[in-house]
Write a protein that holds these residues in place. Structure first.
Motif, mmCIF file in Angstrom:
data_model
loop_
_atom_site.group_PDB
_atom_site.id
_atom_site.type_symbol
_atom_site.label_atom_id
_atom_site.label_comp_id
_atom_site.label_asym_id
_atom_site.label_seq_id
_atom_site.Cartn_x
_atom_site.Cartn_y
_atom_site.Cartn_z
ATOM 1 N N ALA A 79 6.368 -7.808 2.548
ATOM 2 C CA ALA A 79 5.214 -8.146 1.718
ATOM 3 C C ALA A 79 3.974 -7.355 2.112
ATOM 4 O O ALA A 79 2.861 -7.718 1.727
ATOM 5 N N SER A 80 4.162 -6.273 2.865
ATOM 6 C CA SER A 80 3.016 -5.499 3.351
ATOM 7 C C SER A 80 2.457 -4.551 2.307
ATOM 8 O O SER A 80 1.355 -4.029 2.466
ATOM 9 N N GLY A 81 3.218 -4.284 1.255
ATOM 10 C CA GLY A 81 2.815 -3.302 0.262
ATOM 11 C C GLY A 81 3.354 -1.910 0.516
ATOM 12 O O GLY A 81 3.181 -1.017 -0.311
ATOM 13 N N LEU A 82 4.013 -1.717 1.654
ATOM 14 C CA LEU A 82 4.610 -0.410 1.943
ATOM 15 C C LEU A 82 5.858 -0.202 1.084
ATOM 16 O O LEU A 82 6.581 -1.161 0.777
ATOM 17 N N PRO A 83 6.143 1.039 0.703
ATOM 18 C CA PRO A 83 7.323 1.317 -0.118
ATOM 19 C C PRO A 83 8.594 1.318 0.729
ATOM 20 O O PRO A 83 8.543 1.155 1.955
ATOM 21 N N ALA A 91 1.109 -1.296 -3.030
ATOM 22 C CA ALA A 91 0.570 -2.575 -3.485
ATOM 23 C C ALA A 91 -0.260 -3.166 -2.362
ATOM 24 O O ALA A 91 -0.130 -2.758 -1.196
ATOM 25 N N ARG A 92 -1.100 -4.114 -2.701
ATOM 26 C CA ARG A 92 -1.867 -4.819 -1.678
ATOM 27 C C ARG A 92 -0.955 -5.809 -0.963
ATOM 28 O O ARG A 92 -0.016 -6.350 -1.562
ATOM 29 N N PRO A 93 -1.198 -6.072 0.317
ATOM 30 C CA PRO A 93 -0.358 -7.028 1.044
ATOM 31 C C PRO A 93 -0.320 -8.393 0.364
ATOM 32 O O PRO A 93 -1.331 -8.884 -0.141
ATOM 33 N N GLY A 94 0.862 -8.977 0.352
ATOM 34 C CA GLY A 94 1.037 -10.321 -0.183
ATOM 35 C C GLY A 94 1.113 -10.420 -1.682
ATOM 36 O O GLY A 94 1.143 -11.535 -2.223
ATOM 37 N N ARG A 95 1.173 -9.277 -2.396
ATOM 38 C CA ARG A 95 1.188 -9.301 -3.855
ATOM 39 C C ARG A 95 2.581 -9.125 -4.456
ATOM 40 O O ARG A 95 2.869 -9.644 -5.529
ATOM 41 N N ARG A 96 3.443 -8.351 -3.780
ATOM 42 C CA ARG A 96 4.787 -8.077 -4.304
ATOM 43 C C ARG A 96 5.778 -8.054 -3.146
ATOM 44 O O ARG A 96 5.402 -7.757 -2.003
ATOM 45 N N ARG A 97 7.022 -8.373 -3.464
ATOM 46 C CA ARG A 97 8.089 -8.256 -2.474
ATOM 47 C C ARG A 97 8.696 -6.863 -2.638
ATOM 48 O O ARG A 97 9.521 -6.628 -3.522
#
Length: 268
Positions: A79-83, A91-97
């Motif tokens: 959930a860190s936003g890293l690919p 993505a921003r942290p906590g926004r997408r799995r």
């Protein structure tokens, strides 16, 4: 177990599979001592080491790690936003799995700095030696470890009845982190939500799950791109693992659920 003999019909150069309960191995089939690349089944091992580190005060799950706004917890739960690969967040942290090998690379580096020792050395001290594993934790923290079926079944027993971490820490590992996040399970497609714990995927209500139809919603575990898997079903008090030398693909999507359902049917 008759069910495990299904692996003899798999179109793979090598396969080994086994079933265990917390008090010992139920059955194995194939060479249970041959070490293979675990691929992403490395991630639960890395996560367990991070949880030991949290209990030892080496790090805090909610301390900053990774991209701005991200924590150790975000890295563990994808959930860190890293690919999947690459250092730039998408993505921003906590926004997408977003399933991320890069997140585990960052996690390994963070733990190494906090522990003031190489990541693999910490994993050996925190996980490998206490569990008497032959597993080699060298390489990429989330995809490069090597181990045998015996190692995975030992890990399964630890995840059924934890000894390395407190029950409260284990409960956090297998509970949903950042609930409600949508995401893509590699090679299986998008799920809304895609629930994840700390280093383990949570089956939940997913249809067509790689662990089969008979494992309970509380089942958790991981599969790897090298043709490996480990799942733990706390409701049925059983864990199952398999190792192969054929990369994950459509063959596994068909073969693994059949094997897992047959195992649970035979156990009764």
């Amino acid at each position: 177990m008759r069910a495990l003999h299904q692996i003899d019909a798999w179109a793979v150069p090598f396969a080994a599979a086994g079933v265990t309960r917390a008090d010992g191995v139920v059955a194995t089939h194939g060479d249970s001592r041959r070490a293979l690349r675990l691929a992403s089944v490395s991630k639960p091992v890395a996560a367990l080491a991070a949880l030991v580190a949290a209990e030892e005060g080496v790090l805090d799950l909610d301390e900053a790690a990774g991209p701005p706004g991200s924590t150790v917890r975000h890295l563990l739960a994808h959930a860190s936003g890293l690919p999947f690969e690459g250092e730039s967040p998408i993505a921003r942290p906590g926004r997408r799995r977003i399933y991320s090998n890069e997140g585990y690379r960052v996690l390994g580096g963070h733990l190494a700095r906090r522990a003031e020792m190489p990541f693999a050395d910490y994993v050996r001290a925190a996980v490998v030696e206490p569990l008497d594993l032959d597993l080699d934790p060298s390489g990429h923290p989330g995809a490069g470890m090597h181990g045998s079926l015996d190692d995975l079944l030992t890990l399964g027993r630890e995840l059924l009845e934890p000894r390395l971490v407190a029950p409260e820490t284990h409960a956090e590992m297998v509970s949903v982190q950042f609930p409600g996040l949508d995401g893509v399970l590699p090679d299986f497609g998008r799920f809304s939500p895609l629930d994840w714990g700390l280093g383990v995927e949570l089956k939940g209500a997913k249809a067509g799950h790689w662990s089969g139809t008979l494992t309970s919603p509380r089942t958790f575990g991981h599969f790897g791109g090298s043709g490996t898997f480990l799942w733990v079903d706390p409701d049925r008090a059983v864990a199952c693992a398999a190792l192969t030398t054929r990369p994950f693909g459509e063959w596994a999507k068909a073969a693994w659920p059949r094997l897992c359902d047959a195992v649970l049917e035979e156990l009764g």
